[in-house]
Design a protein around this motif. Structure first.
Motif, PDB file in Angstrom:
ATOM      1  N   GLY A   1       0.824  -1.200   0.000  1.00  0.00           N
ATOM      2  CA  GLY A   1       0.000   0.000   0.000  1.00  0.00           C
ATOM      3  C   GLY A   1       0.858   1.250   0.000  1.00  0.00           C
ATOM      4  N   TYR A   2       0.414   2.265  -0.729  1.00  0.00           N
ATOM      5  CA  TYR A   2       1.204   3.487  -0.873  1.00  0.00           C
ATOM      6  C   TYR A   2       0.261   4.675  -1.053  1.00  0.00           C
ATOM      7  CZ  TYR A   2       4.252   6.958  -3.119  1.00  0.00           C
ATOM      8  OH  TYR A   2       4.920   8.107  -3.447  1.00  0.00           O
ATOM      9  N   SER A   3       0.625   5.812  -0.455  1.00  0.00           N
ATOM     10  CA  SER A   3      -0.173   7.040  -0.570  1.00  0.00           C
ATOM     11  C   SER A   3       0.630   8.103  -1.295  1.00  0.00           C
ATOM     12  CB  SER A   3      -0.584   7.543   0.816  1.00  0.00           C
ATOM     13  OG  SER A   3      -1.406   6.611   1.479  1.00  0.00           O
ATOM     14  N   PRO A   4       0.458   8.240  -2.614  1.00  0.00           N
ATOM     15  CA  PRO A   4       1.197   9.252  -3.365  1.00  0.00           C
ATOM     16  C   PRO A   4       0.726  10.676  -3.063  1.00  0.00           C
ATOM     17  CG  PRO A   4      -0.379   8.157  -4.787  1.00  0.00           C
ATOM     18  CD  PRO A   4      -0.401   7.423  -3.482  1.00  0.00           C
ATOM     19  N   ALA A   5      -0.477  10.801  -2.516  1.00  0.00           N
ATOM     20  CA  ALA A   5      -1.020  12.097  -2.111  1.00  0.00           C
ATOM     21  C   ALA A   5      -1.883  11.888  -0.869  1.00  0.00           C
ATOM     22  CB  ALA A   5      -1.853  12.716  -3.242  1.00  0.00           C
TER      23      ALA A   5
END
Length: 482
Positions: free
Chosen positions: A279-283
């Protein structure tokens, strides 16, 4: 008042330690009829706590509960050096003055971290179901029927226990009544009660073997935003590690006797399921993820237990695949999307590379607002008058989701005499819409109404049906949390 309280706390924390004998003699300002008098005296004699510089707690007047709470806070700091009997006294005092500790800023979490105090909670759920049996079958087939009698209503009760085991480990246990307790019926005809199960039992440790957290035992499980999921009774081990800005979760475990296609017997083989999720949050308002799974779980048709919405002999031995998911928040709304692609081993009379997706938009802000399908609470249960809605469309080819891990299975229901039990096939060979609305009429209470309109996706797999219609279903749920 706040200024005086801060001064009191600072005074208590900065004063020098007095001798045990002098302290015990000076406890005349503590109400002698309160059980805490004896507990404080014993801790003072053991030099676990100390008083003001003059050898008293406040000299010429009875102590307030806030002043005693300061004493408890100091005792908590020495909890690890106390013996078992002294720790029991600190436990009892921390429970008695938990409210005061909380208000002073010594949060309940700190109380639990320094003692072995466990918290309790739970929920009660009451549901009403309705269905429109518009399914048509070929001549000689079983005619669909409407829900009636006790099948229209069910209830569930759950009790949870959770708390700190030590500085690294916490525990969590949940007892639940048998799923689908119908009104007017019991599980044991010789008893007026119901069977109880432990559907959650796990321990979670932090900073274990290089992982941020390790969870061992039984719990709910989900891949992505719950297209692949089960709300209880998944046994296994979960490892979490943040690598740079990427959250990594590894899981391996099994589904037990409740898995469709797995005989309900203690000697039956468990069905192994393993997955890797990233999981990744680019914004700030965007979350993206990807995952891989391997499911040693078979599927077959011709029975409600087979997991496939099919009657043409469709079957497979096991599956593996990947999922892609994303959640985007904008203008008070959340858009969630998920895609799953599977590869089936030894597929018979069905596609060996099925796919599925679901898209949902909602204005909910509650703990389940990002979950696909109308799972309560989408709202904040502590905020009276809060409301939320969700609209979703999904399209899932047969065999896409591992049997027993179909996140939509618990949303629809139909009589077992129907040609296809919609309850066990809410996730396979279907397409359709879901509409859900939820309201908080009182604190810790939610009322949810969910309507589904499902249709068969591939009619070639359902040879007994005329047309693609399945039951339209309505479920009204009242949840009470404590």
């Amino acid at each position: 008042m706040k200024k005086n309280l801060r001064a009191l706390i600072c005074t208590a924390l900065m004063t020098t330690t007095i001798t045990a004998s002098g302290f015990a003699a000076a406890l005349t300002d503590v109400p002698t009829k309160h059980w805490a008098y004896d507990a404080v005296s014993k801790l003072a004699q053991a030099d676990i706590i100390d008083g003001y510089g003059d050898g008293t707690f406040n000299g010429d007047r009875t102590m307030s509960r806030y002043e005693l709470a300061v004493v408890v806070a100091r005792a908590m700091e020495k909890y690890d050096t106390a013996d078992e009997q002294q720790q029991k006294l600190i436990d009892d005092l921390s429970k008695e003055f938990a409210t005061e500790l909380n208000k002073m800023g010594v949060r309940v979490a700190k109380v639990e971290a320094k003692t072995n105090t466990w918290s309790t909670g739970g929920d009660l759920r009451f549901r009403y179901h309705s269905n429109d049996p518009n399914t048509n079958v070929i001549a000689g087939g079983t005619a669909p029927t409407k829900l009636k009698g006790g099948d229209l209503f069910d209830w569930r009760a759950r009790i949870r226990f959770s708390g700190k085991i030590n500085e690294q480990w916490t525990g969590n246990i949940r007892f639940t009544g048998a799923w689908s307790n119908r009104f007017g019926s019991v599980n044991d005809p010789t008893s007026s009660g119901t069977t109880t199960f432990i559907d959650v039992a796990n321990a979670t440790g932090t900073n274990i073997l290089g992982f941020d957290s390790v969870k061992i035992g039984r719990d709910a499980f989900a891949v992505g935003y719950t297209m692949i999921s089960r709300s209880e009774s998944v046994d296994g081990i979960t490892l979490n590690k943040k690598v740079g800005a990427v959250d990594t979760m590894l899981f391996t475990g099994n589904l037990g006797v409740n898995v469709p296609g797995n005989p309900s017997s203690p000697t039956s083989d468990s069905k192994q399921f393993s997955s890797v999720q990233l999981g990744y949050s680019p914004a700030k308002n965007l979350r993206v993820g990807a995952g891989y799974f391997n499911a040693d779980i078979p599927g077959y048709s011709g029975s409600n237990a087979g997991g496939l919405l099919a009657d043409n002999g469709a079957a497979f031995d096991r599956s593996k695949g990947y999922n892609l998911n994303a959640a985007y928040e904008f203008s008070g709304l959340t858009l969630v999307g998920e895609f799953v692609s599977s590869s089936l081993k030894n597929a018979v009379n069905m596609a060996d590379n099925p796919k599925g997706f679901a898209v949902q938009i909602s204005n909910g802000t509650g703990p389940s607002s990002k979950n696909l399908f109308g799972n309560t609470p989408m709202t904040n249960p502590k905020k009276i008058g809060d409301s939320a809605w969700a609209v979703e469309y999904r399209r899932v080819e047969s065999g896409t989701l591992p049997v027993g891990l179909g996140g939509f299975d618990a949303v629809a229901i139909a009589p077992v005499t129907s040609p296809y039990n919609v309850f066990t096939h809410g996730s396979d060979n279907i397409k359709g819409w879901l509409f859900s609305y939820e309201f908080v009429p009182a604190k810790n209470m939610t009322f949810n109404v969910t309507y589904q309109k499902l249709r068969v996706l591939d009619q070639k797999l359902t040879q007994k049906l005329v047309g693609d219609k399945l039951d339209d279903t309505l479920c009204a749920t009242l949840n009470l949390m404590f």
